[in-house]
Structures are given as C-alpha cells and as structure tokens.
Design a protein around this motif. Structure first.
Motif, PDB file in Angstrom:
ATOM      1  N   VAL A 146       4.502   9.722  84.306  1.00 34.87           N
ATOM      2  CA  VAL A 146       5.042   9.848  85.656  1.00 34.87           C
ATOM      3  C   VAL A 146       6.091   8.773  85.906  1.00 34.87           C
ATOM      4  O   VAL A 146       6.117   7.729  85.242  1.00 34.87           O
ATOM      5  N   CYS A 148       8.842   7.118  89.213  1.00 31.17           N
ATOM      6  CA  CYS A 148       9.268   7.068  90.609  1.00 31.17           C
ATOM      7  C   CYS A 148      10.760   6.740  90.584  1.00 31.17           C
ATOM      8  O   CYS A 148      11.142   5.593  90.347  1.00 31.17           O
ATOM      9  N   GLU A 149      11.591   7.772  90.752  1.00 27.97           N
ATOM     10  CA  GLU A 149      13.014   7.601  90.455  1.00 27.97           C
ATOM     11  C   GLU A 149      13.790   6.838  91.522  1.00 27.97           C
ATOM     12  O   GLU A 149      14.637   6.012  91.211  1.00 27.97           O
TER      13      GLU A 149
ATOM     14  N   LYS B  24       4.604  20.672  82.466  1.00 29.34           N
ATOM     15  CA  LYS B  24       4.364  19.735  83.576  1.00 29.34           C
ATOM     16  C   LYS B  24       3.137  20.101  84.395  1.00 29.34           C
ATOM     17  O   LYS B  24       2.743  19.366  85.295  1.00 29.34           O
ATOM     18  N   ASP B  94       2.856  14.560  96.051  1.00 32.19           N
ATOM     19  CA  ASP B  94       2.112  13.387  95.595  1.00 32.19           C
ATOM     20  C   ASP B  94       1.175  12.941  96.731  1.00 32.19           C
ATOM     21  O   ASP B  94       1.085  13.587  97.776  1.00 32.19           O
ATOM     22  N   GLU B 219       6.530  18.946  96.846  1.00 31.34           N
ATOM     23  CA  GLU B 219       7.281  18.348  95.743  1.00 31.34           C
ATOM     24  C   GLU B 219       8.548  17.662  96.254  1.00 31.34           C
ATOM     25  O   GLU B 219       8.907  16.577  95.800  1.00 31.34           O
ATOM     26  N   SER B 222       8.034  14.111  97.611  1.00 31.63           N
ATOM     27  CA  SER B 222       7.228  13.213  96.769  1.00 31.63           C
ATOM     28  C   SER B 222       8.071  12.168  96.063  1.00 31.63           C
ATOM     29  O   SER B 222       9.179  12.451  95.627  1.00 31.63           O
ATOM     30  N   LYS B 223       7.514  10.981  95.939  1.00 37.70           N
ATOM     31  CA  LYS B 223       8.183   9.898  95.210  1.00 37.70           C
ATOM     32  C   LYS B 223       7.800   9.922  93.735  1.00 37.70           C
ATOM     33  O   LYS B 223       8.588   9.548  92.876  1.00 37.70           O
ATOM     34  N   LYS B 225       6.963  11.669  90.341  1.00 34.25           N
ATOM     35  CA  LYS B 225       7.213  12.948  89.667  1.00 34.25           C
ATOM     36  C   LYS B 225       6.555  12.919  88.289  1.00 34.25           C
ATOM     37  O   LYS B 225       6.621  11.898  87.586  1.00 34.25           O
ATOM     38  N   ARG B 227       6.802  13.781  84.601  1.00 29.63           N
ATOM     39  CA  ARG B 227       7.838  14.121  83.621  1.00 29.63           C
ATOM     40  C   ARG B 227       7.296  15.077  82.583  1.00 29.63           C
ATOM     41  O   ARG B 227       7.984  15.973  82.136  1.00 29.63           O
TER      42      ARG B 227
END
Lengths: 328, 264
Positions: A146, A148-149, B24, B94, B219, B222-223, B225, B227
C-alpha cells in the motif's frame, strides 16, 4: 515540502519498550536511504534520560514532550500533542508501533492529520520518495503493498518482532528539543483507574520470540500443564487454537489465529493443532514452525518446517527433557 | 441510553482467499459473507447494556445490498433499528473514508455509546473505530474486554488488555468502544427474533442524504491505495522427523532446531 522521518517511541512506566528500538532502527535505515534526518518523539513525564538511549540507534533529534498529564498514555492527550507537533514541522514519514498502544494512537492521529496510515506493516521501502508498505490482510492469507501518494505525513505502524534492531553506538548524540505541551480539558477525559499487572509473568504472544501452542488434541484444561513445563524450559509463552479456547480450556487472550492474535515468533511449536485455515493465517509467518500431531494428514504439516507424527502426550515431555539437556 | 453498533461484512474466516485477475482485490465468487466476528461482540454488548439500563440499539452498516442480511441478523438478535448506507460511491474506501460516512450517519441520530469491532478480519486495519471517534470528537476505548456503565449513565468503565497488563479506564459519555473477543458470548438469533426482525425499521441512506459528496468517500476519497496483492511468502517444504522411537524423534528434532534452524 515535507521533510524528515519521525518515529513515535513508546514508554511505559518511564521505560522505553522494545518496539521503540525496532522503530528507531527502521527509521535509521529509511533515513540513510533517503538522506532525510531522523527524529524520535517521546511522550511521558521525567523521561529525558531514558529517551536519550534512542540517540545510540541513530535518532538525530529527540522531541521530548514532558508533562505530568502525559505520564500515562491516553489516545486523546497523545494525539493532541503529536498532532500539533506534526502540523508544525511537517515530517515526510511518521512511524509507530503496531502493538496495543501504538495501533490505537496511530489510527486516531492519522484521522486528525487527515492522512493515510498503513497498519501493522512487515516491510517498508522507499520508491521515488514514496513509502511502500507491505502488510498482511486476512491475518496473512494475502499481503498488500500500500502507498499514500498525496497526503503527508506518510504513516505506518510496524509489527513487533519483525524489524531488526541496530547495534547501538554510544558515541552518537542527539539534539534534544523540548515540546511545549498544552492540553485542553477534552483531551483529558479518559482516566486510568488502575493498571492490573499480568501475574502470569509470560510475555504477550504478540511479542513472544517463542510460543508453544495447544489445540483440540490437548483434550482438557489440565493437560496444558505439559505445555507450560516445556514452555518454561525454552522461555516460551503458551498459546492456543480457537478450538481450545472455545472449549474453555484457555483464556481468550491465548488465542492465536484470524480471530485471535497474529504472532511472529522465531519458534512456534503447535501441539495437537490440526491447522484450520484461520489458525494457519495467524501463525504462518513464524520463522520456524514445529508441529506435533497424531494425524499425518493434518494440514498443519503443510506449514511446518519440522513435524513429528505422534502422540503429543508422549512427545512433549520428551521434548522438554531434550531441550533441558541442550539448554543446560 | 442510545447505543449504536457499526457492523461490516467480511469473508468467513474459514474462507480461502484468492487474488483476482486485477491483482488488487480478491475473488469473491465462492465467498461466504458473515458479520465481522468482532462486530458481533459489539452488537451483543449493546444489547446487554440496553437490557440493564433501557434504551435503544441501532446498528449501522456501510456496504452493498448483501450487508442487509447482517443488519437483519443484528435486528434478530434484538437490535431495534438499522441504518444501511448503500451507495456505490461508498465502496473501496480506506479507514478514514469509511469513518467519514459512519460519522455523517451517526451525527443524524442521538448517541451515548458507540461500538465497533476492534478490527475487521478482512483488511485487519483496526482504524475505523479510532477514526470515527476522532471525527466525532469523543473519547476512544480500544480493544475492550469488559464494559460497565455507571448507575447514572454518564460514565463508562472498561478493561483494556495490553501487553503484560490490563488497564482499567474510565471516561464520560458519549464515547466509542472497540470490542475484543472475551467481552461476551454473542447470542444466536431466536426464531421469534428472526420473525420480528422482518418488521423492524431499516432505513436506507444515500451519500446525499448524509450531506456527503462522492469525492469525499470510497476509493476517490481515500488516502491509502493498494498497489498490489501478493500471496503470502512460500514456506520451503518441511520435513517429517524420523526415528524408531518417540525418544529418538524428540532428540533428532531438538538437534535440528539447534544445528540446522539455529533457533535454540
């Protein structure tokens, strides 16, 4: 731009807990990779001498939040102090411990900062400035990477016993920065009435480096005594499968599995545990797994590094004797 | 007292979890969905408090249509009302995004004590309860195994096991508790309970009803993600310890642990 890697150290009763050293070590590794400074934050009361131990592991700055109201942890007071400090300094990454206190604190703090939190991580790495966190889902049936971009700081909690501790270098010194603590009445609503110390003296399963666990094959409460004896020889904590807990043989706090504790000891000895999928999920990332079971087809043998097919009531006392010999 | 319990649906813990073709998410075709086991403890505790002090128990769930089954289960156990937030834009959020929906729904009803499970056994996040307490600006009591409401119903005293100790904590209401195994033994829904549940109120809400826009939740809001999902690390095949006697097997095993695994 956000800069710096911070770790939230954890103390109880004025003593730093092991997770704090795991966090500062992982923080150091990430700081070295990214060329960012590393800071540790310690909250408590009269903790400055203890907190300085973190310098030897590579913390360059120690933020010290010292106040009587912080002597005992509560999520509201600690979130208030950390929230202000982080908003003022804007670190890039904040790490906490994925234990009882750390998980609660990080979750509330991430919500206050409106940022993303990767909970209970088993590996962290940096990729183009992004923290890529690896964490188990479904108690370890799958793993997720995961990220957090956009929001900052990037937050993660580290599972105890997973991140190795660096060798301390006592010559290292850290700059100490006192944090001014101002708390509002609503930050102090929760009071610790008392702390009931666990009388068993055993290490909590989530922090144990060695676990001896019993399942349905144990047949009765009193039979766990043979596991207790084996455990005391090798310094292990005793755990149990869901069947053993549901049968009332062991307390809920002993349960290992998807609806119990997820454990990562160096050695896990499963006795009379067939290996239901929800149990395997909870102990599958133990470094070495030993299974003792009468049934050669028990699924636990698929996960075990070493298996003994046999009656645990014969095998366990022999293991106790054999361990005694080599530990002597 | 106004007691609220938040519930989530999760794959049964006996389920095999397989990664889907997108990499995912998980394959959901063979999944049996159940109420998150820790949420059941929350429902049960709310019911027990209501039985002692009087009041009302409301259950809240965010999710697709299938979650109605779990809301009905809670009603059959004895809850009075249910709120279902059913909106495709709420999916895939999230912890903070999901807590935002729950907070918006909860702000529309009176509450004294809120229960959540200490974690959901699917994503193991252990964050929604904490985030919800933060959004509502109320005290948070996590991973609780005992709850006592004061006689005057203004305070709650709880037990929170931590590593090596149990903390006894007290806080004024309203507050949020996350439930841990050991708190209680959830009851089964009785047949009359199941019949009655069919007639109990179950309100369905859209995000707009809660004053939320799609970009704040799910989604999009949400912070964190995902991958990629990966299977757990492979364990190298193990060996069965051979020996003529149990004594020999035991002695060989201990030697292997010391010399080969170097663990003892």
């Amino acid at each position: 731009m956000a800069k710096g890697i911070w770790i939230i150290a954890e103390q109880r009763g004025g003593t730093l807990r092991k997770i704090s050293f795991e966090l500062v070590s992982e923080g150091r590794r990430l700081a070295d990779q990214s060329g960012q400074p590393l800071a540790a934050i310690v909250l408590g009361h009269q903790i400055s001498e203890e907190a300085k131990k973190l310098a030897a592991y590579g913390a360059e700055t120690l933020y010290m939040a010292d106040a009587p109201e912080l002597a005992v942890y509560t999520p509201e007071a600690y979130t208030a102090v950390l929230g202000e400090l982080i908003k003022a300094h804007e670190p890039d990454i904040v790490l906490g411990g994925a234990n009882q206190q750390g998980k609660e604190l990080a979750a509330r703090l991430a919500a206050r900062l409106e940022t993303g939190l990767a909970m209970d991580c088993v590996a962290l790495r940096l990729e183009g400035g992004l923290l890529i966190a690896k964490r188990p889902l479904y108690a370890g049936k799958v793993y997720a990477e995961v990220v957090c971009e956009t929001a900052r700081p990037q937050m993660a909690t580290c599972r105890p016993n997973v991140f190795s501790v660096l060798e301390p270098e006592v010559t290292r010194k850290a700059e100490v920065a006192a944090v001014s603590v101002t708390l509002k009445p609503e930050d102090l609503r929760t009071k610790l009435v008392e702390a009931l110390a666990d009388q068993s003296g055993k290490v909590d399963l989530t922090e144990a480096t060695c676990i001896v666990s019993g399942g349905r094959g144990m047949k009765a409460t009193e039979n766990f005594e043979i596991l207790e004896k084996l455990a005391s020889v090798i310094g292990a904590s005793v755990g149990a499968s869901r069947s053993a807990v549901d049968a009332g043989w062991r307390p809920h706090s002993d349960q290992v599995g998807q609806t119990g504790k997820v454990v990562t000891p160096n050695l896990y000895i499963a006795c009379g545990i067939s290996g239901a999928i929800q149990h395997l999920a909870g102990m599958g990332s133990s470094k070495i797994i030993v299974a003792v079971n009468k049934d050669p087809d028990a699924p636990i043998f698929q996960k075990a590094d070493y298996g003994i097919i046999g009656d645990l009531f014969e095998v366990v006392p022999i293991l106790e004797e054999e361990f005694k010999k080599i530990m002597a | 007292m106004n007691l609220l319990t938040c519930i989530k649906q999760v794959p049964d813990t006996e389920a095999q979890i397989k990664i889907d073709s997108g990499g995912k998410g998980i394959q959901t075709s063979d999944i049996k969905w159940v109420m998150n086991p820790y949420d059941e403890f929350g429902v049960e505790e709310a019911l027990r408090i209501k039985e002692k002090t009087g009041g009302k128990v409301t259950v809240i769930g965010v999710g697709p249509q299938r979650i109605v089954e779990s809301l009905r289960t809670a009603l059959a156990m004895g809850a009075d009302e249910a709120i279902h937030v059913d909106d495709p834009a709420a999916e895939g959020g999230d912890a903070l995004a999901t807590a935002r929906i729950l907070a918006a729904a909860i702000k529309q009803v009176p509450f004294d004590l809120i229960f959540c499970g200490q974690r959901a056994v699917d994503d193991d996040n252990a964050q929604v309860g904490a985030a919800l307490a933060e959004l509502l600006q109320i005290p948070l009591l996590s991973v609780i195994t005992k709850v006592e409401v004061s006689d005057d119903k203004t305070k709650v005293k709880v037990q929170r096991p931590v590593e090596g100790a149990t903390w006894v904590l007290e806080t004024p209401l309203p507050a949020l508790i996350t439930a841990q195994k050991g708190l209680n033994e959830p009851r089964y829904a009785s047949l009359p309970g199941i019949m009655k549940a069919k007639k109990k109120p179950l309100a369905t809400k859209k995000l707009g009803d809660l004053g939320l826009s799609p970009d704040q939740v799910g989604e999009a809001g949400s912070k964190v993600k995902i991958r990629a999902l990966t299977p757990p690390p492979e364990r190298k095949p193990g060996k069965v310890v051979e020996g003529e006697t149990v004594l020999e097997k035991g002695s060989v095993l201990v030697k292997l642990l010391r010399e080969e695994a170097k663990i003892i």
